[in-house]
Design a protein around this motif. Structure first.
Motif, PDB file in Angstrom:
ATOM      1  N   PHE A   1      -9.169  19.983   9.545  1.00 11.62           N
ATOM      2  CA  PHE A   1     -10.540  20.034   9.515  1.00 11.62           C
ATOM      3  C   PHE A   1     -10.931  19.544  10.228  1.00 11.62           C
ATOM      4  N   SER A   2     -10.362  18.466  11.111  1.00  8.75           N
ATOM      5  CA  SER A   2     -11.039  17.458  11.743  1.00  8.75           C
ATOM      6  C   SER A   2     -11.339  17.575  12.814  1.00  8.75           C
ATOM      7  N   LEU A   3     -10.211  18.739  13.064  1.00  3.16           N
ATOM      8  CA  LEU A   3      -9.611  19.370  14.215  1.00  3.16           C
ATOM      9  C   LEU A   3     -11.584  20.442  14.126  1.00  3.16           C
ATOM     10  N   ILE A   4     -11.952  21.155  12.956  1.00  8.10           N
ATOM     11  CA  ILE A   4     -13.260  21.683  13.067  1.00  8.10           C
ATOM     12  C   ILE A   4     -14.500  20.835  12.959  1.00  8.10           C
ATOM     13  N   GLY A   5     -14.618  20.139  12.598  1.00  4.31           N
ATOM     14  CA  GLY A   5     -15.337  18.689  12.562  1.00  4.31           C
ATOM     15  C   GLY A   5     -15.541  18.114  14.003  1.00  4.31           C
ATOM     16  N   PHE A   6     -14.319  18.162  14.704  1.00  3.88           N
ATOM     17  CA  PHE A   6     -14.287  18.029  16.250  1.00  3.88           C
ATOM     18  C   PHE A   6     -15.200  18.713  17.057  1.00  3.88           C
ATOM     19  N   ILE A   7     -15.091  20.436  16.228  1.00  7.95           N
ATOM     20  CA  ILE A   7     -15.982  21.638  17.824  1.00  7.95           C
ATOM     21  C   ILE A   7     -17.047  20.666  17.139  1.00  7.95           C
ATOM     22  N   ILE A   8     -17.750  20.957  15.500  1.00  8.84           N
ATOM     23  CA  ILE A   8     -19.088  21.132  14.910  1.00  8.84           C
ATOM     24  C   ILE A   8     -19.918  20.260  16.033  1.00  8.84           C
TER      25      ILE A   8
ATOM     26  N   MET B   1      -8.725  18.159  -2.461  1.00  8.98           N
ATOM     27  CA  MET B   1      -9.338  19.019  -1.433  1.00  8.98           C
ATOM     28  C   MET B   1     -10.690  18.547  -0.530  1.00  8.98           C
ATOM     29  N   LEU B   2     -11.976  18.547  -2.103  1.00  3.01           N
ATOM     30  CA  LEU B   2     -13.022  18.871  -1.761  1.00  3.01           C
ATOM     31  C   LEU B   2     -13.290  17.601  -1.280  1.00  3.01           C
ATOM     32  N   SER B   3     -13.420  16.640  -1.048  1.00  2.00           N
ATOM     33  CA  SER B   3     -13.743  15.323  -0.656  1.00  2.00           C
ATOM     34  C   SER B   3     -12.740  14.704   0.648  1.00  2.00           C
ATOM     35  N   LEU B   4     -11.246  15.447   1.516  1.00  6.00           N
ATOM     36  CA  LEU B   4     -10.325  15.471   2.552  1.00  6.00           C
ATOM     37  C   LEU B   4     -11.269  16.891   2.603  1.00  6.00           C
ATOM     38  N   LEU B   5     -12.016  17.862   2.314  1.00  6.40           N
ATOM     39  CA  LEU B   5     -12.016  19.000   3.659  1.00  6.40           C
ATOM     40  C   LEU B   5     -13.736  18.653   4.121  1.00  6.40           C
ATOM     41  N   THR B   6     -14.574  17.498   3.321  1.00  3.91           N
ATOM     42  CA  THR B   6     -16.326  17.668   3.534  1.00  3.91           C
ATOM     43  C   THR B   6     -15.632  16.475   4.731  1.00  3.91           C
TER      44      THR B   6
ATOM     45  N   ALA C   1     -14.826  13.962  11.472  1.00  2.00           N
ATOM     46  CA  ALA C   1     -14.656  14.299  13.220  1.00  2.00           C
ATOM     47  C   ALA C   1     -15.882  14.398  13.803  1.00  2.00           C
ATOM     48  N   SER C   2     -16.590  15.047  13.241  1.00  2.00           N
ATOM     49  CA  SER C   2     -18.002  15.461  13.578  1.00  2.00           C
ATOM     50  C   SER C   2     -19.066  14.584  14.145  1.00  2.00           C
ATOM     51  N   PHE C   3     -18.555  13.082  13.808  1.00  2.00           N
ATOM     52  CA  PHE C   3     -19.629  12.048  13.888  1.00  2.00           C
ATOM     53  C   PHE C   3     -19.123  11.147  14.931  1.00  2.00           C
ATOM     54  N   GLY C   4     -17.791  11.480  14.286  1.00  2.00           N
ATOM     55  CA  GLY C   4     -17.232  10.047  16.068  1.00  2.00           C
ATOM     56  C   GLY C   4     -17.576  11.159  17.272  1.00  2.00           C
ATOM     57  N   ILE C   5     -16.879  12.332  17.648  1.00  2.00           N
ATOM     58  CA  ILE C   5     -17.118  12.417  19.041  1.00  2.00           C
ATOM     59  C   ILE C   5     -19.115  12.752  19.239  1.00  2.00           C
ATOM     60  N   TYR C   6     -19.801  13.325  18.402  1.00  2.00           N
ATOM     61  CA  TYR C   6     -21.093  13.765  18.375  1.00  2.00           C
ATOM     62  C   TYR C   6     -22.051  11.866  18.930  1.00  2.00           C
TER      63      TYR C   6
ATOM     64  N   THR D   1      -2.169  28.331   6.453  1.00  2.00           N
ATOM     65  CA  THR D   1      -2.841  27.042   7.125  1.00  2.00           C
ATOM     66  C   THR D   1      -3.381  26.578   8.242  1.00  2.00           C
ATOM     67  N   MET D   2      -1.348  27.228   8.893  1.00  2.00           N
ATOM     68  CA  MET D   2      -1.117  26.768   9.911  1.00  2.00           C
ATOM     69  C   MET D   2      -2.020  27.635  11.515  1.00  2.00           C
ATOM     70  N   ALA D   3      -1.945  29.091  10.209  1.00  2.00           N
ATOM     71  CA  ALA D   3      -2.936  29.606  11.129  1.00  2.00           C
ATOM     72  C   ALA D   3      -4.947  29.064  11.420  1.00  2.00           C
ATOM     73  N   PHE D   4      -5.746  28.887  10.488  1.00  2.00           N
ATOM     74  CA  PHE D   4      -6.469  27.870  11.259  1.00  2.00           C
ATOM     75  C   PHE D   4      -6.606  26.526  11.647  1.00  2.00           C
ATOM     76  N   LEU D   5      -5.279  26.472  11.658  1.00  2.00           N
ATOM     77  CA  LEU D   5      -5.218  24.914  12.316  1.00  2.00           C
ATOM     78  C   LEU D   5      -4.763  26.045  13.901  1.00  2.00           C
ATOM     79  N   VAL D   6      -4.272  27.053  14.494  1.00  2.00           N
ATOM     80  CA  VAL D   6      -3.619  26.859  15.654  1.00  2.00           C
ATOM     81  C   VAL D   6      -5.248  27.267  16.066  1.00  2.00           C
ATOM     82  N   ALA D   7      -6.032  28.255  15.140  1.00  2.00           N
ATOM     83  CA  ALA D   7      -7.576  28.909  16.258  1.00  2.00           C
ATOM     84  C   ALA D   7      -8.365  27.417  16.408  1.00  2.00           C
ATOM     85  N   ALA D   8      -8.021  26.348  15.399  1.00  2.00           N
ATOM     86  CA  ALA D   8      -9.096  25.000  15.781  1.00  2.00           C
ATOM     87  C   ALA D   8      -8.638  25.007  16.882  1.00  2.00           C
TER      88      ALA D   8
END
Length: 255
Positions: free
Chosen positions: A152-159, A67-72, A78-83, A232-239
């Motif tokens: 967390f890819s959505l969160i990275g996209f936002i970042i 999970m640590l590797s997955l989140l980071t 995602a953040s670098f991909g769109i940045y 988990t679903m709530a975080f997904l919907v919020a993102a």
């Protein structure tokens, strides 16, 4: 509304190709880092810690390390991909192309999540070299893996959209995501904490992700699996809501 499959496939393949061009950074480095965690925590420290919930400490930390590797990595990919298109100026060509915002998100987030899921599975296989373990609920394990990677890819996209420098691109992963993951029960059960800190830990969103993922391995969880899935679903919907707002308002996208 029809979906432009060709555009999605083109962006997705381009982003996935970048993974193979940067194989050392994208795959090999995270796997080596996680292997060192197994050596230090699983072997050196694990030999001094009794079983946790009837599970050997080395096996207990496997879901947390994945999970640590997955989140980071989800956030980073995602953040670098769109940045990078923003940095190079090609983002405006993308925004003016005959491709919808939904298709842009599916392309970039889908590629980032795919990389993270692949990395998670590689680390899962690598973990078998260090400790024996079984996955009690493989379908649930894959479900949590996919939902967490996409969220967390959505969160990275936002970042990546929010950041206007490479320094800002690293601020949230280093100062927020990684500390929350370390404090989210990756290396311990929150039941081992004093009552006050157990209550504090429940405000850490990563606790629910790690707990649900660990349950899929051993049937052992700090919080109910239903609550973990709901959070988990709530975080997904919020993102998703934040991403929708970004494209609706043009935040950091339109001059």
């Amino acid at each position: 509304m029809s979906i432009n499959i060709h555009a999605i496939r083109a962006i997705y393949r381009f982003e996935m190709a970048r993974t193979w061009r940067t194989l050392m950074q994208s795959v090999i480095s995270p796997v080596i880092s996680t292997s060192l965690y197994f050596v230090v925590f699983g072997a050196a420290i694990g030999s001094r810690i009794p079983e946790v919930g009837g599970i050997s400490y080395g096996a207990f930390i496997v879901p947390g390390l994945i999970m640590l590797s997955l989140l980071t990595q989800s956030v980073s990919n995602a953040s670098f991909g769109i940045y990078f298109p923003k940095f190079s100026g090609t983002i405006y060509e993308l925004l003016s192309a005959p491709i919808s915002y939904l298709e842009i998100v599916i392309s970039y987030v889908g590629a980032a999540a795919s990389k993270s899921i692949l990395l998670g599975l590689i680390i899962l296989a690598t973990a078998r070299l260090f400790v024996p373990f079984e996955v009690a609920h493989p379908v649930w394990m894959l479900l949590f893996l996919v939902l967490t990677a996409v969220t967390f890819s959505l969160i990275g996209f936002i970042i990546g959209i929010w950041a206007d420098s490479f320094e800002k691109l690293q601020v949230v992963p280093l100062l927020v995501i990684t500390p929350l993951t370390f404090l989210g029960g990756s290396f311990y059960s929150i039941d081992m904490l004093p009552p006050f800190w157990q209550t504090v830990a429940l405000f850490n969103p990563v606790v629910y992700l790690v707990s649900g993922f660990r349950w899929s391995f051993y049937g052992l969880a700090d919080v109910g699996v239903g609550l973990s899935l709901a959070m988990t679903m709530a975080f997904l919907v919020a993102a998703l809501a934040v991403v929708a707002w970004i494209f609706k308002t043009g935040y950091k996208l339109k001059v």
